[in-house]
Write an enzyme that holds these catalytic residues in place. Sequence first.
Site, mmCIF file in Angstrom:
data_model
loop_
_atom_site.group_PDB
_atom_site.id
_atom_site.type_symbol
_atom_site.label_atom_id
_atom_site.label_comp_id
_atom_site.label_asym_id
_atom_site.label_seq_id
_atom_site.Cartn_x
_atom_site.Cartn_y
_atom_site.Cartn_z
ATOM 1 N N LYS A 76 0.664 -0.943 -0.071
ATOM 2 C CA LYS A 76 0.397 0.060 -0.166
ATOM 3 C C LYS A 76 0.865 1.171 0.088
ATOM 4 C CE LYS A 76 -2.732 -1.741 3.455
ATOM 5 N NZ LYS A 76 -1.939 -2.810 3.394
ATOM 6 N N THR A 77 1.839 1.220 0.870
ATOM 7 C CA THR A 77 2.596 2.133 1.003
ATOM 8 C C THR A 77 4.274 2.237 -0.655
ATOM 9 O OG1 THR A 77 2.833 2.910 3.115
ATOM 10 C CG2 THR A 77 4.944 4.039 1.599
ATOM 11 N N THR A 170 -5.927 -1.416 6.809
ATOM 12 C CA THR A 170 -6.284 -3.095 7.170
ATOM 13 C C THR A 170 -7.229 -3.426 7.520
ATOM 14 O OG1 THR A 170 -4.486 -2.808 8.798
ATOM 15 C CG2 THR A 170 -3.468 -3.136 7.632
#
Length: 356
Positions: A76-77, A170
């Site tokens: 995701k990052t 999450t």
Amino acid sequence: MNWDDTTDSPAPERLVGASADGEDQAVEAALRPKDLGEFIGQEKVREQLDLVLRAARARGATADHVLLSGAPGLGKTTLSMIIAAEMGAPIRITSGPAIQHAGDLAAILSSLQEGEVLFLDEIHRMSRPAEEMLYMAMEDFRVDVIVGKGPGATAIPLELPPFTLVGATTRAGLLPPPLRDRFGFTAHMEFYEPAELERVVHRSAHLLDVEIDTDGAAEIAGRSRGTPRIANRLLRRVRDYAQVKADGIVTREIAAAALAVYEVDARGLDRLDRAVLQALLKLFGGGPVGLSTLAVAVGEERETVEEVAEPFLVREGLLARTPRGRVATPAAWAHLGLTPPRSASAGNGQQDLFGG
């Protein structure tokens, strides 16, 4: 190489844990892919995101807000940084827990440049006042700053330059619907297949100058629990073993021997995972058994068993949660090489719930 955020579980440090420590973060910075073409896996997400970004560039507009959900360590990052790179924009990185007051968010938003990407990790943990301020900022590119207190308080509207918010979570279910609805593009990150992780391991090995063969990469990928961050961490530990105990070349035999030292078995289970299964099988005949009782038997906190060990065991089909408690599946007996008692049917006692 696609990995990212931390988890809010009270998890101890584990070789197969998906949260990132200081060493992981330092290595990841060097291994992160720089564009969508380099990014491995998540084919649907990449295809959809590529369309969103290309369309925005063609219009000369800021990209829509993006929400990325999925387990820790899936990328995701990394994708947020790729979004900024593809749009030719700077990126500002912060997290939900760091924004405890609306003023904290207002300070960040008011300093953004036009087109800048704001990456908000663990967005589900942001405070409610800041969350409500974010609604207006995302939709109207405006925030109201409250000056003063009580009856004399005044709301001063502050115009914001167009920006792109990339939220990562999450636990997408914890996001309120008004916030989810303001994202123009939502993507869920899936766990990786072994073949995709092999590509991750080969690319990372090349960047880390590690000599590895196809079988060695497959062995590491098969024990990485579908998570690139774990694959890269295991690769580093196997590299260390190969340099000290062998000639530095990672083969299947070397990888298996190295991971045996670190107690990561062929299916990716570590000491805690196996302790939970062994207690469930040997002490309680496969269950059902209550979570608290199981945690005491393992010598761990209830939260550690529930949030650290169980998710992977359930996903692997080794453990099931039932209204009566935790039960082992036939796959769990087979994995530990044990023979289930005659009373342990395929449902592990679940038939009794219905009088069977």
